[in-house]
Design a protein around this motif. Structure first.
Motif, PDB file in Angstrom:
ATOM      1  N   PHE A 168      -1.252 -77.670 -55.140  1.00 15.30           N
ATOM      2  CA  PHE A 168      -1.336 -78.650 -54.046  1.00 15.30           C
ATOM      3  C   PHE A 168      -2.596 -78.315 -53.264  1.00 15.30           C
ATOM      4  O   PHE A 168      -2.624 -77.399 -52.447  1.00 15.30           O
TER       5      PHE A 168
ATOM      6  N   LYS B 187      -3.748 -83.004 -51.333  1.00 15.21           N
ATOM      7  CA  LYS B 187      -3.202 -83.160 -49.990  1.00 15.21           C
ATOM      8  C   LYS B 187      -3.795 -84.406 -49.327  1.00 15.21           C
ATOM      9  O   LYS B 187      -4.931 -84.786 -49.621  1.00 15.21           O
TER      10      LYS B 187
ATOM     11  N   LEU C  14       5.554 -75.295 -55.997  1.00 15.70           N
ATOM     12  CA  LEU C  14       4.450 -76.068 -55.431  1.00 15.70           C
ATOM     13  C   LEU C  14       3.531 -75.065 -54.741  1.00 15.70           C
ATOM     14  O   LEU C  14       3.932 -74.414 -53.778  1.00 15.70           O
TER      15      LEU C  14
ATOM     16  N   LEU D  84       3.665 -86.138 -55.241  1.00 18.93           N
ATOM     17  CA  LEU D  84       4.467 -84.978 -55.622  1.00 18.93           C
ATOM     18  C   LEU D  84       5.782 -85.296 -56.315  1.00 18.93           C
ATOM     19  O   LEU D  84       6.136 -84.662 -57.313  1.00 18.93           O
TER      20      LEU D  84
END
Length: 356
Positions: free
Chosen positions: A83, A108, A54, A126
């Motif tokens: 991310f 985010k 990630l 996620l």
């Protein structure tokens, strides 16, 4: 089954801590390491052997793009999920990261009003993607209830002229669209409509990037604009895209009705309107992507005599959306990505063969 091993790379201590806690709360996921920048991450990968990385976009010393560029030659098959923040800079870098080989991306949380809402956003964004890329969970199952109950239609015959091409795509979409659209000639004779599952700002930047690489213009769709041949319109993030007949013209319309298949824009919404307006004179194309958005829309297209093309499994990043369409018996043909543009053009301008 062994847990999916995740390496979390982000320069913000709070983000690393929150994301690690949320991911670790899932019994199928284990956070095996964290890193504050790309340089540390590259050193940790051989130590912790992650199944998924990630990766933050904006970091000191070595940012996400630099990390991805260094990582891919060494670990060509390691899934990397970007991310990123929902800012212009974050969106621009994410689109670039996808072209450099990132597997997918997630945004985010921002301005969600509470810590729990932010945490829920992280879970929803996620965890499904980590499980998909990390565990090899099938993106589509022929035993799925939706597939078992789907109406299987006979393969349609290419009789009606084609007046529009409508494309649905999700995970792996930006690169798939670049491959397909770059092969479309400047004198293409019908409009192209696209739903790519992406948030606001990302779709505008994607349209600009695609337009710079293609022979025909690609723009984010604007409400009320008449369709014209040789033009590509991309549904704006967080808006459904439909077509409507106004007098002797067909025009674009965008709206914010509730999401379908947890998606806005939704492929099903677009295809239903295309089926209603164009009937048998439409081609629907379903490319790589998670989930089953587009399944019911393709059924609508087939019911009015239109054609449906689905990307094959081998060339798909995720054979979810096209897989559902194929397993429902709705695809006229299953096509490798690199052949899709040629297949579309052949169906719009069939080659006449003497004696046949």
């Amino acid at each position: 089954m062994p847990k999916i091993r995740v390496l979390v790379v982000d320069d913000a201590v709070l983000v690393r801590s929150r994301v690690s806690k949320i991911l670790s709360s899932d019994p199928q996921i284990e956070v095996v390491g964290v890193a504050a920048n790309g340089r540390i991450a590259l050193a940790k990968i051989p130590q912790v052997n992650p199944d998924v990385v990630l990766l933050d976009v904006e970091m000191p010393e070595m940012n996400g793009l630099e990390t991805l560029a260094a990582l891919r030659p060494i670990y060509p098959h390691l899934p990397v999920i970007m991310f990123s923040t929902s800012t212009h800079a974050g969106a621009t870098a994410t689109i670039e990261a996808l072209s450099l080989g990132a597997s997918d991306y997630a945004t985010k949380p921002s301005n969600l009003g509470s810590v729990e809402a932010a945490n829920q956003h992280i879970r929803q964004e996620l965890i499904p993607k980590i499980k998909l890329f990390g565990a090899g969970i099938p993106a589509v199952s022929p035993l799925n209830a939706m597939i078992a109950n789907a109406v299987v239609l006979p393969i349609s015959k290419k009789t009606a002229p084609v007046d529009v091409v409508a494309i649905g795509v999700s995970t792996g979409g930006p690169n798939a669209l670049a491959t397909l659209l770059s092969e479309i000639p400047a004198d293409f004779s019908v409009p192209i409509l696209i739903v790519q599952h992406m948030p606001p700002m990302f779709t505008k930047l994607l349209a600009e990037r695609l337009s710079s690489k293609c022979k025909i213009p690609v723009e984010e769709a604007v409400d009320g604009v008449p369709l014209k041949a040789g033009q590509v319109w991309l549904a704006p993030g967080d808006f459904h895209l439909i077509v409507q007949r106004q007098g002797n013209q067909v025009c674009l319309a965008v709206h914010q009705a509730p999401p379908e298949n947890s998606c806005r824009p939704s492929v099903d919404v677009l295809l239903r309107s295309v089926a209603q307006v164009y009937g048998a004179r439409a081609i629907a194309v379903i490319l790589t992507g998670m989930g089953q958005d587009g399944l019911h829309g393709c059924q609508c297209i087939r019911e009015v005599g239109g054609q449906v093309l689905a990307q094959d499994e081998a060339s798909s990043v995720v054979w979810g959306m096209p897989g559902f369409v194929v397993n429902a018996g709705l695809a006229d043909r299953i096509v490798p990505l690199e052949q899709m543009a040629g297949e579309i053009m052949q169906r719009i301008h069939p080659v006449q063969r003497s004696g046949l």
